[in-house]
Motif scaffolding. Sequence first.
Motif, PDB file in Angstrom:
ATOM      1  N   ILE A   1       0.817  -1.337   0.056  1.00  0.00           N
ATOM      2  CA  ILE A   1      -0.126   0.000   0.051  1.00  0.00           C
ATOM      3  C   ILE A   1       0.906   1.205  -0.028  1.00  0.00           C
ATOM      4  O   ILE A   1       0.322   2.578  -0.100  1.00  0.00           O
ATOM      5  CB  ILE A   1      -0.777   0.230   1.030  1.00  0.00           C
ATOM      6  CG1 ILE A   1      -0.043   0.079   2.507  1.00  0.00           C
ATOM      7  CG2 ILE A   1      -1.892  -0.981   1.216  1.00  0.00           C
ATOM      8  CD1 ILE A   1      -1.011   0.251   3.770  1.00  0.00           C
ATOM      9  N   LEU A   2       1.999   1.118   0.230  1.00  0.00           N
ATOM     10  CA  LEU A   2       3.150   2.337   0.211  1.00  0.00           C
ATOM     11  C   LEU A   2       2.671   3.357  -1.127  1.00  0.00           C
ATOM     12  O   LEU A   2       2.671   2.771  -2.245  1.00  0.00           O
ATOM     13  CB  LEU A   2       4.587   1.959   0.111  1.00  0.00           C
ATOM     14  CG  LEU A   2       5.502   2.942   0.233  1.00  0.00           C
ATOM     15  CD1 LEU A   2       5.292   3.664   1.618  1.00  0.00           C
ATOM     16  CD2 LEU A   2       6.987   2.412   0.110  1.00  0.00           C
ATOM     17  N   GLY A   3       2.550   4.495  -0.602  1.00  0.00           N
ATOM     18  CA  GLY A   3       2.308   5.593  -1.700  1.00  0.00           C
ATOM     19  C   GLY A   3       1.038   5.598  -2.318  1.00  0.00           C
ATOM     20  O   GLY A   3       0.635   6.165  -2.943  1.00  0.00           O
ATOM     21  N   ARG A   4       0.110   4.861  -1.539  1.00  0.00           N
ATOM     22  CA  ARG A   4      -1.155   4.554  -2.133  1.00  0.00           C
ATOM     23  C   ARG A   4      -2.124   5.421  -1.150  1.00  0.00           C
ATOM     24  O   ARG A   4      -2.544   4.823  -0.341  1.00  0.00           O
ATOM     25  CB  ARG A   4      -2.004   3.269  -2.667  1.00  0.00           C
ATOM     26  CG  ARG A   4      -1.170   2.588  -3.526  1.00  0.00           C
ATOM     27  CD  ARG A   4      -1.135   3.104  -4.699  1.00  0.00           C
ATOM     28  NE  ARG A   4      -2.326   3.361  -5.638  1.00  0.00           N
ATOM     29  CZ  ARG A   4      -2.642   3.976  -6.527  1.00  0.00           C
ATOM     30  NH1 ARG A   4      -1.667   4.998  -6.909  1.00  0.00           N
ATOM     31  NH2 ARG A   4      -3.681   4.181  -7.369  1.00  0.00           N
TER      32      ARG A   4
END
Lengths: 291, 524
Positions: free
Chosen positions: B112-115
């Motif tokens: 989920i990083l950056g979302r």
Amino acid sequence: MWEFIARSLEASTIFTVAALGELIDQRSGILNVGIEGVMLFGATFGFIAAQSTDSYLLGFLVGIAIGSLLGLLHGFFSVTLGADQVVVGMGIWIFGFGLTTYIGNPYTGPLGMERVPPIFGLSPFFYLGIVLAAVSWFTLSKTNLGLRIRSVGENPSVAEVSGINVTRTRYLCVTIGGMLGGLAGAIYSLFYNPVWNYNFLMGWGFIALALVFFSMWNPWVLLGGSLLFGTLWQLSLNPQLVLPGLLSRYIWRTIPFAVTIGVLLIISTAWFRRRWGAAKPEALGEPYVKE
Amino acid sequence: MQAGLLDGVQYGDTVLEARGITKRFPGVVANDHIDFEIRAGEIHAILGENGAGKTTLMNILFGLLQPDEGELYIGGKRVEFRSPLDAIDLGIGMVHQNRKLVSAHTVIENIILGRPRAGTVLNLKRAEEEVNELCERYGFKIDLRAKVWQLSEGEKQIAEILKALYRGAKVLILDEPTSALAPPQTKNLLASIQAMASDELAIVPFITHKLPIVLEISDRVTVLRRGKVTARLETQDATEESLARQMVGREVIFRVESTKVETGKRILQVENLSTRSDKGFLALKGVSFSIREGEIFGIAGISGNGQHELAEVLAGLRKAEEGQVILEGQDITHSSSLERWRMGVGYIPSERVDVGSIGDFSLVENVAMNFYFDDDFSGPGIVNYGDIRQLTEELISEYDVAAPSPDTKAKNLSGGNLQKIILARVLARKPRLVIANLPTQGLDVGATEFVRNKLVEAKEAKAGVLLISEDLDEVLSLSDRVAPIYEGKFMGIIPGDVAKLEQVGAMMAGLRLEGNIIEETGDT
């Protein structure tokens, strides 16, 4: 006894606030070893502002503002220019030490204002410290922003390809770190020991820096560490409040340092080092250069 | 950039098109007018040796580099990528070979990083549900709560694929997708790739070797050589040989046939050898084997199962915890590395750049590192650089190393040429025992063939060869005996001529040989 506890908590608060700022810095991969310099700036300018306007609020605001500017300065050198962060941090400390000695010298002496009133008998800043620790912990571990900060500190190139602006995130963190450093300095000079004299801080910033490493970058452990060191510090200053007549004050004075050796022994065990290595932000202290 | 250009694409629509892509670097045209198009639902392999321009092309498709000339079209619209973010937004997903994951974080955090979709306060539960759905649909197995550093290479790759899918990729670029996988994992991955393709995703694997995989799953193939497209084929019209010819530009003999040599006396005997890894746990747990003159002993295994530690113990670079190493009747368990070199051990390390050579040293100096201690090449305390230079020149021509002069710095050589010079200086000592750790890893088809031939020559010259490899085809075609290694133990020792790929593959994944175990003690 109560006075001793209250006083210890006041001292701890300063460690907590300064170290939390440094922790946020480091979680984004930026190491600021010049936190002592940031605190000196915040303390001196806050002191001058409060004394000349007779307003605590203005004093603290100036302390925070000057801290954020120094944070930005550290960011400019270490993020934008990619300089060696230890060297920049040392520079900030020496700069802060020299300039605040020069500027603060005419203000040598007590602040001369009524003390900030306690809340339920304790320093209002103590509550602030706990709130800040809770907010830092929640933000870092539970929010999108926190995940972004941690990723930038662990592996900036991964963060970048995931669509995170590494530069902006790091600037955000150094600014917050600077603000908290400045605030901690102002709490020292406006509340804990409201007297300006030469080298009044005596290395509190460096203790805060060590606390961050010791805490393994966990705000709650950091809070505990601050309480321990604040109490020890106070005990070494006024042992007669707790144990009157026991041991000479020279021995008491050595206790914080003796305990530091003990802590270092614990830290150097293989068990601790393994856990410490796992917790350490991997990109700590390394400038990020885009591919 | 407008997102959503690829919404609602259907099977067979062109999703990504490159026209005349050209990229120049100082002194080299990395991509020279490359054209291709990729359709939804197809598996379109891009094939090329190292240096053929694959990496450059991949970086252009993912927005890490901007082309000097040429255009990219997505869903028929012209696009320009200023950064990977643009590419991601337009539906391009990339699975890097050097994994782009934060190792201290959990799998789900990486995905989920950056979302922003995961919420300001992270809603991990919902994200996990969404990702689990993807896992089920395409047959991925992974623990989303595990930290990335705990994962195997195969699992890390799955995490990267999931990350791309979670971000809504419609075109999935895979960099060397099977290079780090054991055969059973490879099979699973290929099945997942096919499942994704049947969902109208376009899959673009970039491949250097492992041609059989290309043939097995891809629909179409584009072959690159020296920055140009040399062939565009439907896979059904291609054979392994024809693809290799297009890649290399000449005929390639695929299977270096290992000749049978009369084996002589025992050169190396290893008894119950154990050792620890850098992290302190037992990596090698009591292996015993022997190698005879004129024999290649192959160790097949996925990285991290103790074979690397074994090579280092034998080379004298790591302490043995337990056990014995006997070289031609002499106990060398506690001998230093230098003593072993003098006694005829030759070590070809897997880390060409970090251990095998010193980048800032010239080739002469690098060759000197294996000869400075020889009386032939040094007087009392003085190294005879004249002789070593002459030797280096001979080696450069004999091994066909592409280097301007013997004074070239090692760091300026390509991987294949560096490996050739390392191999040359080791074999020039006429070692009795050659330890070759991943000798062809990362080399292109031509250099691989060369290295394999040289190992066979060493064996024909009556040396004993220990070959450690992840490439099953290599181990099976070269070795006289094969020992699959798993978690620090041999799963059995099988004669090379009866070893079957499936069987060895299963043993590498931890299956012990049942029934006719051909265990070997020192006395066979």
